[in-house]
Design a protein around this motif. Sequence first.
Motif, mmCIF file in Angstrom:
data_model
loop_
_atom_site.group_PDB
_atom_site.id
_atom_site.type_symbol
_atom_site.label_atom_id
_atom_site.label_comp_id
_atom_site.label_asym_id
_atom_site.label_seq_id
_atom_site.Cartn_x
_atom_site.Cartn_y
_atom_site.Cartn_z
ATOM 1 N N ASP A 88 0.867 -1.170 0.000
ATOM 2 C CA ASP A 88 0.000 0.000 0.000
ATOM 3 C C ASP A 88 0.907 1.224 0.000
ATOM 4 O O ASP A 88 1.801 1.343 0.843
ATOM 5 C CB ASP A 88 -0.907 0.016 1.232
ATOM 6 N N GLU A 89 0.670 2.125 -0.945
ATOM 7 C CA GLU A 89 1.482 3.331 -1.060
ATOM 8 C C GLU A 89 0.867 4.457 -0.228
ATOM 9 O O GLU A 89 -0.336 4.465 0.030
ATOM 10 C CB GLU A 89 1.554 3.771 -2.527
ATOM 11 N N ALA A 90 1.695 5.415 0.167
ATOM 12 C CA ALA A 90 1.235 6.552 0.974
ATOM 13 C C ALA A 90 0.147 7.345 0.261
ATOM 14 O O ALA A 90 -0.735 7.909 0.905
ATOM 15 C CB ALA A 90 2.422 7.464 1.317
ATOM 16 N N ASP A 91 0.184 7.363 -1.088
ATOM 17 C CA ASP A 91 -0.805 8.135 -1.847
ATOM 18 C C ASP A 91 -2.064 7.326 -2.165
ATOM 19 O O ASP A 91 -2.913 7.768 -2.934
ATOM 20 C CB ASP A 91 -0.185 8.682 -3.139
ATOM 21 N N GLY A 92 -2.184 6.113 -1.582
ATOM 22 C CA GLY A 92 -3.378 5.301 -1.786
ATOM 23 C C GLY A 92 -3.250 4.258 -2.880
ATOM 24 O O GLY A 92 -4.093 3.377 -3.014
#
Length: 129
Positions: A88-92
């Motif tokens: 899961d990336e910080a930007d969603g």
Amino acid sequence: MYAGAITRNPDAIAAMFTEDGVLDAPLVPDGHPLHRRLVGRDAIRTGTSVYHQQPTYPGTMNLERSAYVLHDTSDPDVFIAEIDVAFDEADGRQTTMSLVQIFRLRDGQIAMLRDYFAELPSAADGHSS
């Protein structure tokens, strides 16, 4: 997967191999911190330690979305694992690193591991799968 990707523990990784075990990563490019071929527990411990000193992928591993499939072969000491490690990336965004590992066992330990993987692009690259 736990010893490598989650805990990044070179001692635990090396302990899974026979004394003369081989970790072969044929897809890593020249200059990669993990050498293509590590022979022997000490080389595996040292090589994975150097590799795990590199910065980790910026995404957070998502164990619920990660998955694997094990395939038996006609040789009871050989099996193949298809692994999808989800992040899961910080930007969603969601990213997946897919790899195939071929294991050859001897006396319950890994005598040969062929690890076919490619590094994920950095989060700044904007790639996802």
